[in-house]
Design an enzyme around this catalytic site. Structure first.
Site, mmCIF file in Angstrom:
data_model
loop_
_atom_site.group_PDB
_atom_site.id
_atom_site.type_symbol
_atom_site.label_atom_id
_atom_site.label_comp_id
_atom_site.label_asym_id
_atom_site.label_seq_id
_atom_site.Cartn_x
_atom_site.Cartn_y
_atom_site.Cartn_z
ATOM 1 N N GLU A 245 100.252 -14.099 51.875
ATOM 2 C CA GLU A 245 99.546 -12.923 52.313
ATOM 3 C C GLU A 245 98.703 -13.437 53.216
ATOM 4 O O GLU A 245 97.529 -13.357 52.539
ATOM 5 C CB GLU A 245 98.796 -12.186 51.383
ATOM 6 N N CYS A 279 91.060 -7.250 54.031
ATOM 7 C CA CYS A 279 92.465 -7.425 54.363
ATOM 8 C C CYS A 279 93.107 -6.323 55.267
ATOM 9 O O CYS A 279 93.104 -6.705 56.518
ATOM 10 C CB CYS A 279 93.233 -8.273 53.873
HETATM 11 P P1 NAD Z 1 91.262 -19.203 54.438
HETATM 12 O O1 NAD Z 1 92.934 -19.417 55.456
HETATM 13 O O2 NAD Z 1 90.055 -20.074 54.843
HETATM 14 O O3 NAD Z 1 92.275 -20.382 52.839
HETATM 15 C C1 NAD Z 1 92.405 -19.525 51.657
HETATM 16 C C2 NAD Z 1 92.501 -20.384 51.313
HETATM 17 O O4 NAD Z 1 93.292 -21.769 51.452
HETATM 18 C C3 NAD Z 1 91.477 -20.764 49.822
HETATM 19 O O5 NAD Z 1 91.838 -21.172 48.952
HETATM 20 C C4 NAD Z 1 91.109 -21.974 50.802
HETATM 21 O O6 NAD Z 1 90.865 -23.619 50.017
HETATM 22 C C5 NAD Z 1 93.098 -22.396 51.102
HETATM 23 N N1 NAD Z 1 93.065 -23.319 52.574
HETATM 24 C C6 NAD Z 1 92.852 -23.631 53.517
HETATM 25 N N2 NAD Z 1 93.418 -24.906 53.932
HETATM 26 C C7 NAD Z 1 94.356 -24.555 53.233
HETATM 27 C C8 NAD Z 1 95.607 -25.997 52.978
HETATM 28 N N3 NAD Z 1 95.822 -26.326 54.630
HETATM 29 N N4 NAD Z 1 96.515 -26.185 52.471
HETATM 30 C C9 NAD Z 1 96.060 -25.380 51.459
HETATM 31 N N5 NAD Z 1 95.264 -24.603 51.209
HETATM 32 C C10 NAD Z 1 94.617 -24.163 52.027
HETATM 33 O O7 NAD Z 1 90.917 -17.904 54.334
HETATM 34 P P2 NAD Z 1 90.113 -17.229 53.622
HETATM 35 O O8 NAD Z 1 88.857 -17.023 54.092
HETATM 36 O O9 NAD Z 1 89.628 -17.494 51.885
HETATM 37 O O10 NAD Z 1 90.401 -15.946 53.582
HETATM 38 C C11 NAD Z 1 89.823 -14.167 53.851
HETATM 39 C C12 NAD Z 1 91.873 -14.117 55.136
HETATM 40 O O11 NAD Z 1 92.644 -13.644 54.090
HETATM 41 C C13 NAD Z 1 91.310 -12.903 55.554
HETATM 42 O O12 NAD Z 1 92.717 -13.586 56.558
HETATM 43 C C14 NAD Z 1 91.706 -11.787 55.299
HETATM 44 O O13 NAD Z 1 92.722 -11.341 55.313
HETATM 45 C C15 NAD Z 1 93.126 -12.420 53.966
HETATM 46 N N6 NAD Z 1 93.321 -11.884 53.086
HETATM 47 C C16 NAD Z 1 94.917 -11.516 53.041
HETATM 48 C C17 NAD Z 1 95.256 -10.861 51.730
HETATM 49 C C18 NAD Z 1 96.590 -10.015 51.619
HETATM 50 O O14 NAD Z 1 96.890 -9.760 50.528
HETATM 51 N N7 NAD Z 1 97.137 -9.910 53.263
HETATM 52 C C19 NAD Z 1 93.827 -10.420 50.690
HETATM 53 C C20 NAD Z 1 92.807 -10.495 50.599
HETATM 54 C C21 NAD Z 1 92.652 -11.392 52.075
#
Ligand code: NAD
Length: 502
Positions: A245, A279
């Protein structure tokens, strides 16, 4: 964007949670390394053996007790969400309420969605009974973001649990306290369950990456597209399935026959609520030229009085992740350089961790504010010649998560032309509050769905069972004892079954 690039305060083995509005340190957590993640998954696998064999009714009771515990602790929980994420307390309560709706829906509908079904074996296999059954996958690794730190990961957690899986949850490093509170409430509500049905591992991206490699049966990730791609690549080593997502760049189409006041009200809230860190928030608007001046004036009028802050009167809070502020600034500058006109605010709207609403009109479609996820309280509005142009521009983006249409007569018709996962007609984000509707996107917005029946099926594997009830003499198709007369009969039957449609 990537939260893992921009950790709060990092020492070797600890993670410090900070209030984004004040910089106050809230708590320090031990980071779970690869061994700790492995241990959590092993414990979850043992717990899954018990949890996965409970009846749907027993699991329902445990999940509903968890929901009630969250209600009992809602004041404390919303205070923590306000402090760690920055969003107003009322928004925290709204988020919790939506999560509770999903926990309850998942608990009450799991059996209906997943119970064994008898399916037709077809004419040629009429001597068989055919059963389609769904089994839990085992252990699900859930990796969450910070923007809706309860509602969003819960879309995987509640459904995975209801389907009979154990869950190991890695909350965002920006919402570690919230993630742990959520898990602890489950344990407190269900003291009789084995340890490990639903646990948390804490840390940055490295901990998330360890969870991807840990041998879990599926990874359910919510976060940025960039991280989603890394996770999918890492998961391919073990063919671990992924549910992704990711980001969005949602458009709202305002047709000539739309209710302009209602559309402006929805766009104002949808673009700036949660500081624009949604998002499926409103990032772009395509408005018919016949109503554009009235619509733009109304959006401006509403947003002129909307102010961020951390007091009880604030419409929304600070930017949760400091590095995002630079991205918002870059997008505003790029839009203004590429034909955009700021009708409200501009770069001067960025004030510390708070950003006041920014409305930019007619920026070039190639500018970053139109093509990339901004994730701030800004919106671009473009005047279009009509619906065809609005649909074409909406579909031209690499993201396809949510969308909205304002039209009194043609809403559904326009909605059906959009290349997205969800559309609200005459509302924004309505689909996200209806538990039975799946949520997820196409293109760079991700793979798979949370919520509803499709979101439940994501956390189960189909098991097909074919039972031969009796043999038909002379019709042994799946055997070397098949005879010439069986084949003659088949050559008569097949044209009757499949060859009559000219
Ligand atoms: P992010 O991708 O920076 O981090 C998300 C999670 O992934 C965190 O827990 C982080 O620690 C982890 N992570 C980072 N690198 C990783 C790796 N290499 N392997 C595994 N895990 C890793 O995102 P964010 O800044 O926390 O969230 C914002 C983003 O989320 C925005 O792009 C938003 O649109 C999206 N979002 C999408 C939805 C949806 O349902 N489509 C809902 C909410 C947020």
């Amino acid at each position: 964007m990537s939260a893992s690039d921009t950790a709060t305060t990092e020492r070797d083995d600890t993670l410090t949670s900070v209030n984004p509005a004040t910089g106050e340190v809230l708590a320090t957590y031990r980071i779970d390394d690869e061994d700790a993640v492995q241990a959590a998954v092993v414990k979850a696998r043992t717990a899954a053996a018990t949890w996965g064999t409970l009846s749907y009714d027993e699991r329902k009771k445990h999940l509903l007790r968890w929901a009630s515990k969250l209600v009992e602790k809602s004041d404390e929980f919303c205070e923590l969400i306000h402090a760690e994420n920055g969003k107003p307390r009322d928004d925290a309560y709204l988020e919790l309420m939506l999560a509770l709706e999903h926990i309850t829906w998942a608990a009450k509908n799991a059996e209906k969605v997943l119970k064994p079904k008898k399916v037709s074996p077809g004419a040629l296999m009429a001597n068989f009974a055919a059963y389609l059954e769904q089994r839990p996958l085992g252990v699900i690794g859930v990796i969450g973001p910070w923007n809706y730190p309860v509602y969003t990961p819960n879309g995987s957690i509640a459904y995975a649990l209801a389907a009979g899986n154990a869950v190991v949850f890695k909350p965002s490093e920006f919402s570690t306290g919230i993630g742990n509170f959520f898990t602890t409430a489950f344990t407190e509500a269900n003291p009789g369950l084995p340890d490990g049905v639903f646990t948390t591992v804490n840390g940055y991206g490295v901990t998330g990456a360890a969870l991807v490699r840990s041998g879990v049966d599926k990874i359910a990730f919510t976060g940025s597209t960039a991280t989603g791609k890394k996770i999918m690549a890492a998961a391919s080593d073990t063919l671990t399935p992924v549910l992704l997502e990711c980001g969005g760049k949602d458009a709202v189409i305002v047709a000539a026959d739309g209710d302009i006041k209602a559309a402006a009200d929805a766009v104002a809230w949808g673009a700036t609520g949660n500081s624009g860190q949604t998002c499926a928030g409103v990032e772009r608007v395509y408005v018919d030229k016949s109503v554009a001046p009235e619509f733009i004036a109304e959006v401006k009028r509403i947003l002129t009085d909307v102010k961020p802050g951390s007091d009880d009167k604030a419409a929304y809070g600070p930017m949760t992740m400091p590095s995002q502020i630079d991205i918002v600034r870059r997008h505003i500058e790029d839009a203004l350089k590429n034909g955009g006109k700021a009708v409200l605010g501009g770069v001067e709207s960025i004030k510390g961790p708070f950003i006041e609403p920014v409305v930019i009109v007619d920026a070039d479609e190639s500018s970053e504010a139109v093509t990339e996820e901004t994730f701030g309280p800004t919106v671009t509005i473009r005047t279009v010649e009509g619906i065809d142009e609005a649909v074409r521009l909406t579909n031209a983006n690499k993201y396809g998560l949510g969308s909205a249409v304002y039209s009194r007569k043609h809403g559904l018709e326009i909605a059906r032309r959009l290349k997205v996962g969800a559309t609200s007609v005459n509302s924004v984000l309505g689909f996200a509050a209806i538990s039975a509707l799946p949520f997820g996107g196409v293109g760079d917005s991700g793979i798979g769905r949370i919520h509803g029946a499709p979101g439940m099926l994501e956390f189960s594997r189909p098991h097909s069972i074919a039972v031969q009830r009796f043999t038909i003499p002379g019709m042994a198709l799946l055997s070397y004892s098949r005879t010439d007369s069986t084949m003659k009969l088949l050559r008569k039957l097949v044209p009757l079954l499949h060859g009559r449609h000219k």
